[in-house]
Design a protein around this motif. Structure first.
Motif, PDB file in Angstrom:
ATOM      1  N   PHE A   1     -19.816 -17.208 -22.358  1.00 27.70           N
ATOM      2  CA  PHE A   1     -18.964 -18.294 -21.878  1.00 27.70           C
ATOM      3  C   PHE A   1     -17.521 -17.832 -21.727  1.00 27.70           C
ATOM      4  CE2 PHE A   1     -16.138 -21.896 -22.511  1.00 27.70           C
ATOM      5  CZ  PHE A   1     -16.666 -22.832 -21.641  1.00 27.70           C
ATOM      6  N   ASN A   2     -17.055 -17.019 -22.681  1.00 30.96           N
ATOM      7  CA  ASN A   2     -15.669 -16.579 -22.677  1.00 30.96           C
ATOM      8  C   ASN A   2     -15.450 -15.282 -21.923  1.00 30.96           C
ATOM      9  OD1 ASN A   2     -13.918 -18.395 -24.628  1.00 30.96           O
ATOM     10  ND2 ASN A   2     -15.946 -18.209 -25.526  1.00 30.96           N
TER      11      ASN A   2
ATOM     12  N   GLN B   1     -21.532 -19.952 -17.055  1.00 28.08           N
ATOM     13  CA  GLN B   1     -20.938 -20.615 -18.209  1.00 28.08           C
ATOM     14  C   GLN B   1     -21.759 -21.817 -18.658  1.00 28.08           C
ATOM     15  OE1 GLN B   1     -16.984 -20.976 -16.403  1.00 28.08           O
ATOM     16  NE2 GLN B   1     -16.173 -19.727 -18.085  1.00 28.08           N
TER      17      GLN B   1
ATOM     18  N   LEU C   1     -16.384 -24.880 -14.319  1.00 28.59           N
ATOM     19  CA  LEU C   1     -17.191 -23.862 -14.982  1.00 28.59           C
ATOM     20  C   LEU C   1     -18.200 -23.285 -13.997  1.00 28.59           C
ATOM     21  CD1 LEU C   1     -17.980 -25.552 -18.430  1.00 28.59           C
ATOM     22  CD2 LEU C   1     -16.018 -24.161 -17.783  1.00 28.59           C
TER      23      LEU C   1
ATOM     24  N   SER D   1     -24.543 -20.381 -20.480  1.00 25.42           N
ATOM     25  CA  SER D   1     -24.115 -19.956 -21.809  1.00 25.42           C
ATOM     26  C   SER D   1     -24.050 -21.139 -22.775  1.00 25.42           C
ATOM     27  CB  SER D   1     -22.762 -19.266 -21.732  1.00 25.42           C
ATOM     28  OG  SER D   1     -21.742 -20.184 -21.378  1.00 25.42           O
TER      29      SER D   1
ATOM     30  N   GLY E   1     -16.273 -27.039 -24.065  1.00 24.66           N
ATOM     31  CA  GLY E   1     -16.528 -26.820 -22.645  1.00 24.66           C
ATOM     32  C   GLY E   1     -16.812 -28.115 -21.907  1.00 24.66           C
TER      33      GLY E   1
ATOM     34  N   TYR F   1     -12.544 -19.203 -19.015  1.00 29.36           N
ATOM     35  CA  TYR F   1     -12.545 -20.117 -17.880  1.00 29.36           C
ATOM     36  C   TYR F   1     -12.155 -19.368 -16.616  1.00 29.36           C
ATOM     37  CZ  TYR F   1     -12.782 -24.131 -20.976  1.00 29.36           C
ATOM     38  OH  TYR F   1     -13.181 -25.037 -21.892  1.00 29.36           O
TER      39      TYR F   1
ATOM     40  N   GLY G   1     -13.258 -22.131 -26.347  1.00 22.80           N
ATOM     41  CA  GLY G   1     -13.746 -22.146 -24.984  1.00 22.80           C
ATOM     42  C   GLY G   1     -12.641 -21.956 -23.978  1.00 22.80           C
TER      43      GLY G   1
END
Length: 430
Positions: free
Chosen positions: A360-361, A160, A156, A163, A145, A411, A407
């Protein structure tokens, strides 16, 4: 969509082969290769050859050429063109130049990063319990990331970044729990001639550091791969096979240098002639190396099949099960001890890793106070972006790099033909 009977086979195969990669590597580290008949276990010499273990991985990746060659031969017999993969060829949005000729050498760059990262992780595995080793590798999303923001100019959202901090906290807890567990790492392991009386806590922390440092090179590998794949098109298994080939050639080219007495004597890790002697004269090491190579190739095949026929979400969830299975099997084999409340820290840290990676994903909904002001339909758990999340549609080696690890599944970067509105997404054709 494959049959309901085929999907469990793919998922089970991915868990089995993915778990066996790390477990076989750890078992190989525990094999006595010299002075095995000595009554004093302290005089036994274990197999400590991370470079040879990295070569095993690359040979396993080269086996990914087999289904490609098989498909090519069948296509020649039928006098039909080869389509690998079909979805890439039928997607009108993809007009990338095919990666062929001398341009294939571009894959040598990520292969070099893979070589460095995997060797460092193999050194770290010598010092850490296999479960902590596997969980610590979950920090990959943190580095991917960060590097994606710096070099790929990705944007991001706040959730995120939160995360990534959650992943960092999870890694810290896992490493801290490992430093508190005594007698889980073999006392004969050493690094660069380190004193055998070195405290167990120091060994585990050194191992965690090596694994974390390796993630920098692995993250760089994925960023470089994405740069290449953004411009050129290549079938996933072909890319994996070429990286295995280039990684193997790199190690072979380095062998004369590593075999020099001045270098070989500095550390048993780089004593390749001694490692070769141990490899060919220890049946357990030799056959486990073959098992590791086959397991790595099958893991790549099962992983790509799960992503193509099921979803990247299912694949990331399967990877979580793989980490849990490694931990449970290592406890069942007696390699690790379940100590409370120390092991509780490991469970909490792993939970942080999983939640941070999923957040995050975009696999779980972020907390309400972290929502972006823009409403992005289909971001969480959506299937629309999963196909495009498959970088190099993935380079999957024994490092278990999944879409969730790369990662790339979450996004909030919109395609060029999409406009953002206050209440959703619409294409430019609307």
């Amino acid at each position: 969509m494959p049959s309901s009977f085929y999907v469990p086979i793919l998922l089970g195969g991915m868990i089995l082969t993915g778990s066996s990669n790390s477990l076989w590597s750890k078992w190989q580290d525990m094999q006595c290769v010299e002075n095995c008949s000595d009554a004093n276990p302290a005089n036994h010499v274990l197999y400590e050859q991370p470079v040879w273990q990295t070569l095993q991985m690359f040979l396993g990746e080269m086996l990914c050429f087999l289904p490609v060659i098989y498909t090519w031969l069948r296509a020649r017999q039928r006098a039909a063109p080869v389509f690998l993969p079909e979805e890439d060829l039928h997607d009108p949005a993809k007009s990338c130049e095919e990666l062929r000729g001398w341009k294939i050498l571009l894959l040598w760059l990520p292969a070099a990063c893979d070589l460095t990262g995997t060797t460092l992780m193999n050194v770290g595995l010598l010092y850490t319990p296999v479960s902590i080793y596997q969980m610590t590798r979950g920090a990959l999303v943190l580095f991917v990331g960060t590097l994606s923001v710096i070099f790929l100019h990705r944007r991001l959202w706040l959730y995120q970044w939160v995360s990534l901090l959650t992943v960092m906290a999870g890694v810290s807890l896992v490493g801290y729990s490992g430093s508190l567990i005594k007698d889980v790492v073999q006392p004969t392991l050493r690094l660069l001639g380190a004193d055998q009386s070195e405290p167990e806590v120091t060994k585990v922390l050194v191992g965690v550091f090596f694994v974390l440092f390796a993630q920098v090179f692995t993250a760089t590998q994925f960023v470089v791969e994405e740069k290449i794949m953004a411009r050129y098109s290549v079938a996933p298994l072909v890319a994996v096979g070429y990286e295995g080939l280039f990684g193997t050639l790199s190690i072979i080219l380095c062998m004369p240098i590593l075999a020099m007495p001045s270098i070989a004597s500095s550390s048993p890790f780089f004593d390749l002639p001694r490692g070769w002697y141990q490899f060919v004269n220890t049946p357990s090491v030799f056959w486990s190396a073959i098992a590791i190579a086959i397991s790595i190739s099958l893991f790549n095949y099962f992983g790509l099949s799960v992503t193509r026929h099921v979803s990247a979400t299912a694949r990331s969830l399967t990877d979580t099960c793989r980490t849990l299975s490694i931990w449970l099997i290592s406890i069942g084999l007696g390699w690790e001890k379940l100590l409370f409340p120390i092991s509780l820290l490991q469970v909490i840290g792993f939970s942080f890793l999983v939640y941070g990676t999923f957040l995050f994903n975009g696999l779980v909904n972020p907390p309400s106070f972290l929502h972006s002001p823009l409403v992005l339909e289909g971001t969480v758990g959506g299937e629309a972006e999963e196909g495009e999340a498959l970088l190099a549609a993935q380079h999957l080696d024994d490092t278990a790099a999944l879409p969730v690890d790369l990662g790339q599944g979450g996004y909030d970067v919109l395609p060029k033909d999409v406009r953002v509105h206050a209440q959703g997404i619409s294409s430019s054709e609307d």
